[in-house]
Structures are given as C-alpha cells and as structure tokens.
Design a protein around this motif. Structure first.
Motif, PDB file in Angstrom:
ATOM      1  N   GLN A   1     -44.301  64.499  78.264  1.00 30.99           N
ATOM      2  CA  GLN A   1     -43.789  63.399  79.076  1.00 30.99           C
ATOM      3  C   GLN A   1     -42.291  63.552  79.325  1.00 30.99           C
ATOM      4  O   GLN A   1     -41.801  63.348  80.437  1.00 30.99           O
ATOM      5  N   HIS A   2     -41.539  63.914  78.296  1.00 30.77           N
ATOM      6  CA  HIS A   2     -40.092  64.121  78.465  1.00 30.77           C
ATOM      7  C   HIS A   2     -39.814  65.287  79.414  1.00 30.77           C
ATOM      8  O   HIS A   2     -38.913  65.206  80.264  1.00 30.77           O
ATOM      9  N   LEU A   3     -40.572  66.365  79.289  1.00 29.96           N
ATOM     10  CA  LEU A   3     -40.337  67.530  80.147  1.00 29.96           C
ATOM     11  C   LEU A   3     -40.705  67.225  81.594  1.00 29.96           C
ATOM     12  O   LEU A   3     -40.028  67.688  82.530  1.00 29.96           O
ATOM     13  N   ARG A   4     -41.778  66.452  81.806  1.00 31.56           N
ATOM     14  CA  ARG A   4     -42.139  66.083  83.171  1.00 31.56           C
ATOM     15  C   ARG A   4     -41.073  65.197  83.793  1.00 31.56           C
ATOM     16  O   ARG A   4     -40.749  65.317  84.971  1.00 31.56           O
ATOM     17  N   ALA A   5     -40.526  64.299  82.993  1.00 32.01           N
ATOM     18  CA  ALA A   5     -39.445  63.444  83.489  1.00 32.01           C
ATOM     19  C   ALA A   5     -38.232  64.282  83.882  1.00 32.01           C
ATOM     20  O   ALA A   5     -37.599  64.043  84.920  1.00 32.01           O
ATOM     21  N   ALA A   6     -37.904  65.289  83.060  1.00 33.06           N
ATOM     22  CA  ALA A   6     -36.776  66.179  83.380  1.00 33.06           C
ATOM     23  C   ALA A   6     -37.046  66.957  84.653  1.00 33.06           C
ATOM     24  O   ALA A   6     -36.166  67.119  85.510  1.00 33.06           O
TER      25      ALA A   6
ATOM     26  N   VAL B   1     -34.690  66.655  78.183  1.00 31.59           N
ATOM     27  CA  VAL B   1     -35.106  67.872  77.490  1.00 31.59           C
ATOM     28  C   VAL B   1     -34.705  67.815  76.021  1.00 31.59           C
ATOM     29  O   VAL B   1     -35.453  68.244  75.139  1.00 31.59           O
ATOM     30  N   GLN B   2     -33.523  67.267  75.756  1.00 36.16           N
ATOM     31  CA  GLN B   2     -33.072  67.163  74.363  1.00 36.16           C
ATOM     32  C   GLN B   2     -33.983  66.230  73.579  1.00 36.16           C
ATOM     33  O   GLN B   2     -34.262  66.464  72.392  1.00 36.16           O
ATOM     34  N   ALA B   3     -34.478  65.170  74.242  1.00 36.91           N
ATOM     35  CA  ALA B   3     -35.419  64.271  73.574  1.00 36.91           C
ATOM     36  C   ALA B   3     -36.697  65.019  73.198  1.00 36.91           C
ATOM     37  O   ALA B   3     -37.276  64.793  72.125  1.00 36.91           O
ATOM     38  N   ALA B   4     -37.135  65.932  74.094  1.00 32.64           N
ATOM     39  CA  ALA B   4     -38.314  66.746  73.788  1.00 32.64           C
ATOM     40  C   ALA B   4     -38.036  67.686  72.618  1.00 32.64           C
ATOM     41  O   ALA B   4     -38.886  67.877  71.744  1.00 32.64           O
ATOM     42  N   LEU B   5     -36.834  68.265  72.572  1.00 34.23           N
ATOM     43  CA  LEU B   5     -36.486  69.174  71.477  1.00 34.23           C
ATOM     44  C   LEU B   5     -36.336  68.431  70.151  1.00 34.23           C
ATOM     45  O   LEU B   5     -36.620  68.993  69.090  1.00 34.23           O
TER      46      LEU B   5
END
Length: 653
Positions: free
Chosen positions: A270-275, A293-297
């Motif tokens: 979801q975070h990567l799709r948002a980015a 992306v940082q939230a995904a990491l």
C-alpha cells in the motif's frame, strides 16, 4: 453539538461531533475529517449543525453523495433516519429511528445472502457478500468484484445470483475458473464449494449469516488490489478526525483494520503504491514519495522493491535539481550551459522527456551561431578565433564533411601559413560514427556530396549535367538541356529519360512559381497544394539523401508562412489548428526552429490543461476526459503531455 454516526467499510461505527462551524470531510490531509479511501474525493462534503438540524453541502457536483440510493447535490438536510452514502462510508444521525417498518425489517432482519470467503494468503477470512443479479469478476474497474492480479483476465467470470441459486460462468479467461479444483465453463454452486479465479481462491457460502463487518459494508463491489507480486486487500482505512472541541485540538487518528490482521506484505504494498501514484503526477513531490517509501522500509527493511524505489527517488531528486538549473540557463539564453546540464539527465528519467526537444533546439541554435561566427572571423583574418568556432560546430555536428573540408581545413591551412604569429594547434581529425551518416542520409539531413549522389542516380554525363542545373535552382536551363537531348540524341534510352525528366521539370517549375505568387497574395491553401505537387515531382528525380534548391526553398517559404498562421491561431486559442500548421511546418522543414518552438509552446499549454483536468478529476467531474482528449490533439505522441493524457484516458475507461 449534534452526534453523527459514521460506518466505515469494515462495519466499525464511530461517533463524530458536529457543531455550528462547517467541517470538511474528504480524502485530503487538509480536511477536518480525513476519510482514508479512494472512493471519496479530496474535499467531498461539508457538514454543520444549524437550528437543531444537520446540514450538508455536496462538494462533488452531484457525483459523490447518495441518500436512499438517489444522488443529491447542493445544500440539504440530513434528516433523522436517513442514511447518507459518501463513497464506501455511511453517515446517519445518532439515535435516529428508521423511517419505516419495512426499512427496519430490511436492515435488521435481512435474510442471509450468499458470499465468498477468502481461504488462503492475504485474503484469508475476508468475506464478500453477493447481490442479486450478475456480479462480474475480473480486473476491469467497472465490475462488481475487482481483483487486480496478473492471473486474472479483464472480465474473468460472472456470478449470477437469482432465487437463492448461484451460477458461475467462466468468460473464456486465460487462466481458467475452477470449482473444487476442476476447471469449468459454467456450474451451479453449492454452499461449501471452493471457487478459484486464476490464483485467487474463495469458499462459496450460502445459508449462513454473513459476519457483521461484511453485512454492515452494504457496498456495491469489493476491490482487491495487487501489491507488486503479492496480492493485498485495500481494507486499511484511516479516519483522521480534526474535531472542533476540546480547545480546537485535532482528534486522534484511528486506524480501522479488518477482522483479521492485515499482512505485512499488504501494508508495504500500500505504501509503495501510494509512492508510485505520487511519482506519476505532473508536479512530483519527491519528499512526499520518499516518505511513503520510507514508511514501507520501516515495516520491511529488506524489501527489494522499496529499496529500488528509494534509489529511483533519490536519482530523480538529483535530476530535478539539474533540470531546474538548466531551465534557468535556458530562460537566460545561456545555451551552452543549458545544453551541458540537459545532457547530464539520463534517458530513463522523467525529466529527460521534458528536455529532449529542447536539446535539439539548442544544438541547432549553437550550430548556426558557431558556423556564422567562424565564417565572420575567417573573413576578418582572425583565424584562431574562427578555428575555435569551427571546432565547436564540428563537436555538435561531427558528420558535416562539407564544413570540415571547406572551413576547418582552410582555417588550419591559414594558421600553418602564419605560424610565426604563434598559431599552434593539433589538426582536427574528422571522425563520424559509421552508422550515423547512413541513418541521417536516408532522412536527407546530412550534407553529402550532391555531385556524387546525382552521378550515381544519372550515369549518363549529359543527363547528369542537366540535372545538376536543376539541383542548383536553374530549372529553365535544365529544361532546355533535356529538350536538346530529346531532339538530338540517337540513343532511345536517353530520349525516353529526357522526356520523363522534362515532364517533371515543367511541373516543378510551373507549380513552384505559382505557389510563390499565391503565397505572396496570402492564399496559403492554394499555395500549399501547388507546393506539394512540386515536392512530389522533386522526390521522383532527386534522391532523398540530398535537398535540391527547390525542395529547400519550398520548405523555407511554406514553413515560414505556416509558422505565422499557426502563431495567429495560437494567439486566438485555436490550439488544434495551430498544432496542425506547426506539425506540417516541421514535416516540410525539419531543420526549422520556429515550428519546433511553437510545438513547445503548445506543450506548455497542454500542461496547463492537464492541471485543470486534475482539479476536475479530484471532484469526480467527467469533463476531465474531454480535456485529456484535447491534449491528444495538440501534442505529439512522443511528448510527455501526450503520454500523460493517454495514460489518464486509459485509466478512466
């Protein structure tokens, strides 16, 4: 203060206080109550209390709010007992009773409906109720059950629910539809059957009550969203409430989860799709994309997809800095500095698309500048300065053998003769890539030796001499020469060739002169017709690898007129007509910078139109598609604006 009951897609209810101060509900972070779902717009509606009533103002233009299944717009009262639908959210007055007994029975004692329950992976435990009628399944966003997974076809299958019976029909899907691990074309389902669409598996249940979360959802469809190679479900809905009360401090942000915990892979996806969505915008906020992306990491530090995207964002931030510096130099007419910076932007960058055509324009400007300056200094016998400009020209056009032989070697010869003045230099070595001259020669953009080209086309010396008269712009002398050959030659092949060439030369000479006269009188349409006839005949007697005098002159004169006509239409906002004029101008005279500059102006106009379309799209206004179609008619297919509009149109289908 009044209390509003808000029900989210997972079935969880939340109480919101509504006071006399209007509050904005929507997806945008600047909304007073943030609804974390793509089913609502950035600013969806306003709500406030007035004289004991709950008032609502629709901000979507009548496209996003329904009461009892009917669309509403403007300012209206949310009466007790009414259920207002805004996207996937349901709003009602707290403590209100339902209007009718029938409605109460329908809501509280609705008979169990058939539903699908996920059996494995990230869909495990998710329940999707099926409505009476046809329920389409596939990747198409318009279907009832949308599953964005590579194993799914656009329209994968249909589930037909009527009279308590459910029939499953495969719609010729690529990866098949299965019931209890057996591929089917059609089948009637029984409660407990295991249904699989491609790689997505569910259990069909009928006769049992649907869980409270699925029943309260009451939605028209369920969307399953792919996260890279992992399929995830978009169930994480963030509701941030900035309530007026308690000193005006923002309320807490509440995360509403599904009954089962959302898998880590889904949250990362979801975070990567948002980015990725942010990176596809016209004006990219790289810091915001980097934060996603940082939230995904933070959730998955070793995610390869997140690491690749973070590197991409870092590279693009650096490219943006180079692009901004290049634009400053371009606006200040510092052509060399702008060109040097633009060439540093990699071809796979989004910013390369914005500078690709400006690079060609600057190179053309610099070639003309250095060649003119070099000739001027050479005439003034300042050979060192002239040689410097000639070398700069060759650096921009290394395959121009004509300039090399006529000017570079001449300047070197002069400097050798006057070496006692201190002219020390290393001779320039002509080095043209082997594939470049051949490719450009076919397009007629390399200054090859016209004598050699015409000699290979016309082996007969007499015909060759006649055609060289024409090539240099002396059509009447060429006509007289071929007529003499036709009358005096004793070789039948020469006579026949002379007759053929005479016919074409007469057409070119006549249509060229007529076209010039019509152009001077301002009759562009008739002049274009005559010029095109002349160019067609010219193409039949002169190879495309060189440009005859008439081909060059027609291109210059017609391109100049087309540019002015396009400029007039551009000033009157008739952008489509301006594009047609400038596109034709560039086709006739590829080396002209005016028409290229006009097309670049249209691309800037297209960017403004795309920004307007973005605002309409956020409001759910269907007029956005008309603006995207307009962009396609005023830009070239290879431009960034054209591809952006095309992408938007495909996504709206």
């Amino acid at each position: 203060m009044a209390i509003i009951l808000m029900t989210d897609p997972s079935g969880r209810e939340r109480e919101c206080e509504v006071g006399p101060q209007p509050q904005v509900f929507g997806q945008g972070e600047d909304s007073d109550v943030v609804l974390g779902s793509r089913s609502v717009t950035r600013h969806h509606f306003k709500m406030w209390a007035e004289d004991g009533k709950i008032m609502v103002e629709d901000l979507t233009g009548g496209q996003g709010i329904r009461i009892s299944g009917e669309a509403v717009s403007g300012v209206f009262e949310l009466t007790p007992g009414a259920r207002m639908e805004a996207g996937v959210f349901i709003f009602s007055v707290f403590g209100a009773t339902l209007d009718t007994k029938a409605e109460a029975e329908m809501f509280e004692e609705a008979p169990p409906r058939p539903y699908l329950r996920g059996t494995q992976g990230p869909t495990r435990g998710v329940e999707i109720d099926l409505e009476d009628g046809e329920c389409g399944v596939g990747r198409d966003p318009s279907l009832y059950l949308v599953i964005d997974d590579p194993s799914m076809s656009r329209l994968h299958a249909r589930m037909i629910v009527r009279g308590g019976r459910t029939n499953l029909v495969d719609m010729r899907s690529s990866n098949g539809t299965f019931v209890n691990n057996k591929r089917i074309d059609s089948a009637e389902l029984s409660s407990g059957d295991v249904v699989r669409f491609g790689n997505m598996e569910f259990k069909y249940v009928h006769g049992e009550a649907v869980s409270k979360g699925a029943q309260a959802l009451g939605r028209k469809r369920m969307m399953l969203v792919a996260a890279g190679s992992v399929v995830g479900i978009f169930l994480l809905i963030v509701i941030g409430a900035k309530m007026y009360g308690g000193g005006g401090e923002p309320g807490p942000v509440v995360a509403v989860d599904s009954e089962d915990k959302i898998p880590l892979e889904v949250q990362v996806g979801q975070h990567l799709r948002a980015a990725q969505t942010i990176m596809e915008l016209d004006d990219v906020d790289w810091k915001q994309a980097e934060a996603k992306v940082q939230a995904a990491l933070d959730l998955h530090p070793i995610s390869a997809d997140a690491r690749r995207m973070k590197k991409k964002i870092g590279d693009e931030q650096a490219n943006q800095s180079i692009y901004d510096d290049a634009r400053v130099n371009y606006d200040l007419s510092r052509w060399s500095e702008a060109l040097e910076l633009m060439r540093k932007i990699p071809k796979d960058s989004v910013y390369h698309k914005r500078v690709k055509y400006k690079i060609a324009e600057i190179e053309k400007r610099l070639r003309n500048y250095h060649l003119t300056e070099g000739k001027s200094y050479y005439t003034a016998q300042q050979f060192r300065k002239s040689y410097k400009h000639f070398l700069a020209y060759m650096g921009l056009n290394p395959c121009d053998q004509k300039v090399y032989e006529k000017w570079v070697q001449a300047a070197e010869s002069k400097m050798r003769r006057f070496k006692h003045y201190g002219y020390k230099f290393a001779p320039y070595v002509f080095d043209c890539p082997e594939d470049k001259p051949a490719g450009l020669a076919e397009a007629g953009r390399v200054d090859l030796d016209p004598g050699e080209v015409m000699r290979s086309r016309y082996p007969s010396t007499d015909i060759y001499k006649a055609m060289m008269f024409y090539y240099r712009g002396k059509a009447q002398m060429a006509i007289q020469s071929v007529r003499r050959l036709k009358a005096l030659s004793d070789k039948p092949e020469i006579v026949e060739k002379a007759k053929e060439l005479e016919r074409y030369l007469m057409i070119i000479d006549g249509k060229y002169n007529e076209g010039v006269s019509l152009l001077l009188r301002g009759e562009l349409a008739d002049a274009r017709e005559d010029f095109h006839i002349a160019l067609d005949s010219d193409a039949k007697i002169v190879p495309k690898s060189i440009r005859s005098y008439y081909r060059e002159e027609i291109g210059k004169q017609l391109a100049g007129k087309l540019y002015k006509e396009g400029l007039e239409r551009f000033a009157r906002k008739r952008l489509r007509e301006a594009f047609e004029h400038w596109q034709e101008c560039l086709k006739i005279h590829p080396d002209g910078t005016d028409c290229m500059r006009g097309l670049n102006e249209l691309e800037r106009e297209a960017e403004g139109i795309l920004n307007e379309a973005k605002i309409l799209e956020s409001r759910g206004d269907k007029r956005a598609s008309d603006l995207w179609k307009t962009v396609l008619t005023i830009t070239r297919p290879e431009s960034f604006s054209y591809r952006r509009a095309q992408f938007k149109l495909k996504g709206s289908e």
